[in-house]
Design a protein around this motif. Sequence first.
Motif, PDB file in Angstrom:
ATOM      1  N   ILE A  88       0.842  -1.197   0.000  1.00 31.15           N
ATOM      2  CA  ILE A  88       0.000   0.000   0.000  1.00 31.15           C
ATOM      3  C   ILE A  88       0.875   1.244   0.000  1.00 31.15           C
ATOM      4  O   ILE A  88       1.815   1.358   0.787  1.00 31.15           O
ATOM      5  N   ALA A  89       0.553   2.195  -0.886  1.00 33.42           N
ATOM      6  CA  ALA A  89       1.209   3.495  -0.904  1.00 33.42           C
ATOM      7  C   ALA A  89       0.131   4.535  -1.140  1.00 33.42           C
ATOM      8  O   ALA A  89      -0.254   4.806  -2.278  1.00 33.42           O
ATOM      9  N   GLY A  90      -0.405   5.103  -0.071  1.00 31.66           N
ATOM     10  CA  GLY A  90      -1.505   6.042  -0.223  1.00 31.66           C
ATOM     11  C   GLY A  90      -2.704   5.346  -0.834  1.00 31.66           C
ATOM     12  O   GLY A  90      -3.201   4.355  -0.311  1.00 31.66           O
ATOM     13  N   ASP A  91      -3.169   5.864  -1.986  1.00 31.37           N
ATOM     14  CA  ASP A  91      -4.297   5.230  -2.665  1.00 31.37           C
ATOM     15  C   ASP A  91      -3.825   4.412  -3.863  1.00 31.37           C
ATOM     16  O   ASP A  91      -4.571   4.206  -4.823  1.00 31.37           O
ATOM     17  N   SER A  92      -2.604   3.937  -3.815  1.00 28.83           N
ATOM     18  CA  SER A  92      -2.071   3.034  -4.831  1.00 28.83           C
ATOM     19  C   SER A  92      -1.724   1.699  -4.176  1.00 28.83           C
ATOM     20  O   SER A  92      -1.295   1.657  -3.020  1.00 28.83           O
ATOM     21  N   TYR A  93      -1.900   0.611  -4.938  1.00 28.18           N
ATOM     22  CA  TYR A  93      -1.678  -0.733  -4.412  1.00 28.18           C
ATOM     23  C   TYR A  93      -0.922  -1.536  -5.460  1.00 28.18           C
ATOM     24  O   TYR A  93      -1.237  -1.481  -6.646  1.00 28.18           O
ATOM     25  N   PHE A  94       0.055  -2.318  -5.008  1.00 27.49           N
ATOM     26  CA  PHE A  94       0.874  -3.026  -5.992  1.00 27.49           C
ATOM     27  C   PHE A  94       1.456  -4.295  -5.391  1.00 27.49           C
ATOM     28  O   PHE A  94       1.375  -4.553  -4.197  1.00 27.49           O
ATOM     29  N   HIS A  95       2.082  -5.090  -6.253  1.00 21.70           N
ATOM     30  CA  HIS A  95       2.865  -6.237  -5.791  1.00 21.70           C
ATOM     31  C   HIS A  95       3.861  -6.619  -6.867  1.00 21.70           C
ATOM     32  O   HIS A  95       3.549  -6.524  -8.055  1.00 21.70           O
ATOM     33  N   GLN A  96       5.031  -7.019  -6.435  1.00 19.61           N
ATOM     34  CA  GLN A  96       6.010  -7.605  -7.333  1.00 19.61           C
ATOM     35  C   GLN A  96       6.130  -9.092  -7.045  1.00 19.61           C
ATOM     36  O   GLN A  96       5.768  -9.563  -5.970  1.00 19.61           O
ATOM     37  N   GLY A  97       6.630  -9.834  -8.019  1.00 21.10           N
ATOM     38  CA  GLY A  97       6.876 -11.250  -7.845  1.00 21.10           C
ATOM     39  C   GLY A  97       8.217 -11.623  -8.436  1.00 21.10           C
ATOM     40  O   GLY A  97       8.684 -10.983  -9.378  1.00 21.10           O
ATOM     41  N   SER A  98       8.835 -12.667  -7.902  1.00 22.61           N
ATOM     42  CA  SER A  98      10.151 -13.055  -8.389  1.00 22.61           C
ATOM     43  C   SER A  98      10.418 -14.517  -8.099  1.00 22.61           C
ATOM     44  O   SER A  98      10.213 -14.993  -6.985  1.00 22.61           O
ATOM     45  N   LEU A  99      10.829 -15.219  -9.120  1.00 25.91           N
ATOM     46  CA  LEU A  99      11.300 -16.592  -9.039  1.00 25.91           C
ATOM     47  C   LEU A  99      12.485 -16.721  -9.989  1.00 25.91           C
ATOM     48  O   LEU A  99      12.662 -15.859 -10.875  1.00 25.91           O
ATOM     49  N   PRO A 100      13.287 -17.761  -9.865  1.00 26.57           N
ATOM     50  CA  PRO A 100      14.297 -17.982 -10.896  1.00 26.57           C
ATOM     51  C   PRO A 100      13.646 -18.011 -12.278  1.00 26.57           C
ATOM     52  O   PRO A 100      12.725 -18.780 -12.531  1.00 26.57           O
ATOM     53  N   GLY A 101      14.080 -17.114 -13.160  1.00 30.19           N
ATOM     54  CA  GLY A 101      13.513 -17.044 -14.493  1.00 30.19           C
ATOM     55  C   GLY A 101      12.273 -16.188 -14.618  1.00 30.19           C
ATOM     56  O   GLY A 101      11.676 -16.118 -15.692  1.00 30.19           O
ATOM     57  N   THR A 102      11.879 -15.501 -13.561  1.00 27.13           N
ATOM     58  CA  THR A 102      10.623 -14.747 -13.571  1.00 27.13           C
ATOM     59  C   THR A 102      10.739 -13.483 -12.731  1.00 27.13           C
ATOM     60  O   THR A 102      11.252 -13.534 -11.614  1.00 27.13           O
ATOM     61  N   ALA A 103      10.233 -12.366 -13.266  1.00 22.81           N
ATOM     62  CA  ALA A 103      10.049 -11.152 -12.476  1.00 22.81           C
ATOM     63  C   ALA A 103       8.783 -10.478 -12.969  1.00 22.81           C
ATOM     64  O   ALA A 103       8.569 -10.340 -14.181  1.00 22.81           O
ATOM     65  N   THR A 104       7.916 -10.072 -12.039  1.00 24.06           N
ATOM     66  CA  THR A 104       6.604  -9.551 -12.404  1.00 24.06           C
ATOM     67  C   THR A 104       6.233  -8.369 -11.524  1.00 24.06           C
ATOM     68  O   THR A 104       6.752  -8.207 -10.417  1.00 24.06           O
ATOM     69  N   GLU A 105       5.299  -7.577 -12.021  1.00 27.22           N
ATOM     70  CA  GLU A 105       4.705  -6.518 -11.202  1.00 27.22           C
ATOM     71  C   GLU A 105       3.315  -6.204 -11.726  1.00 27.22           C
ATOM     72  O   GLU A 105       3.078  -6.162 -12.937  1.00 27.22           O
ATOM     73  N   GLN A 106       2.389  -5.992 -10.792  1.00 31.23           N
ATOM     74  CA  GLN A 106       1.089  -5.427 -11.144  1.00 31.23           C
ATOM     75  C   GLN A 106       0.783  -4.306 -10.165  1.00 31.23           C
ATOM     76  O   GLN A 106       1.089  -4.410  -8.980  1.00 31.23           O
TER      77      GLN A 106
END
Length: 427
Positions: A361-379
């Motif tokens: 949570i950052a104020g009125d913004s919401y996010f998440h990152q993800g990471s595995l070997p061979g993978t990096a993501t964000e929404q």
Amino acid sequence: MKNTYPFGLYSLSFNALKISKLIAIAGLLLFAACKKDAPSVPKTNNGTDTTGKGTGTGTGTGTGGGTGTIVDTLTPSKVAVAALDDEVNTFMTTYDVPAVSVAITKGEKLVYLKAYGVSNKSKGTKAVISDRYRLASCSKQFTAVAIMKLLEQGKIKLSDKVFGDGAILGKTYGTKAYGLHITDITVDQLLHHTSGGWGNETDDPMFSNPTMTTAQLITWTLDNRPLDHVPGTNYDYSNFGYCILGRVIEKITGQAYAEAVKTLVLTPIGITDMTIGGNTLADKQAKEVTYYGQSGEDPYAYNITRMDAHGGWVATAADLARFLVYIDKFPVRPDILTSASLTTMYTGSTANAGYGCGWAIAGDSYFHQGSLPGTATEQARLGNGFNFVILTNTRSFKANFDFALDQIFWKAYAKNPTWATGDLFLK
């Protein structure tokens, strides 16, 4: 495999945006850390906080009414946004990233959808928007929304206990008397990573005993891993906690986890292409990219299937973009959760106000990152009316990789590009 994880802050800088000749007031938002699925070697995030300027224009509340099954035929963006393409290409070159998939919504319209690079290097296969990627920890948000749907249906309360007599899972798992405070753990605490143990600070159990089934791992953990804190008093990011939530969903619905999430979340908003990933290269799903390790990592040496509820989903960038517009509290598309449920989901705990139920949570913004070997993501769902999704088929241990992934959107946004006015969701 070393199962410790660096604790880092991801910063989101709201950059300058001209709106009718007005420049927004500067503001600094620090994202609470969302730690990731297991690295095989230590990883350091050396990103620094940045100050920028911006606005929050989206104020919709959502109706929670749902929309039934929606089927869209997607096409990639026809007109390039040079500012974004430049940032993606720089990122790919800097960090040796074979493929990137990007989806951006503005005002709940899909205004940019594009694939970059190659999904299979040995075959030279060009990346396309229908490519599916492992989501890693961007899987947790689907688990959280499924729990919220069960909450709305009156089938669960966040205060419900998870283990022990009269609890949701009862004594299904474990062969010994439960340790101190284990029977006090609630659904809410698992969602917020405040269960009292089993997190990154003390070696998340999800990355031990790789040959065990999910049930065997939960039993082993309950028998051998006592809690470190009283539940509710300490934040410690726990993939294992979300594994337990997957079993909670199964118990309440009587369905396998993936089928339950499809019923509760995916099908009502028209997502039909998501699945739980396989472990080996031979298990690769149809339309799934090939993953590439760096620094000696093997993307195909992990039990991805066992990660289902915390890191196992495989999806396209467009899938995640569609997911976001139905839980973003903006008014154009009816949200699949009520405004009250969304507020609950996007609210932190007393132990960590910066992490809600599966979301940083950052104020009125919401996010998440993800990471595995061979993978990096964000929404990310942003308070300025934009949402963005970025998926890759590698991860790098070069300095600032996670921060640079996040900054792809923000650096392009700072250049005030012209976005499409149509909606790729409807084409």
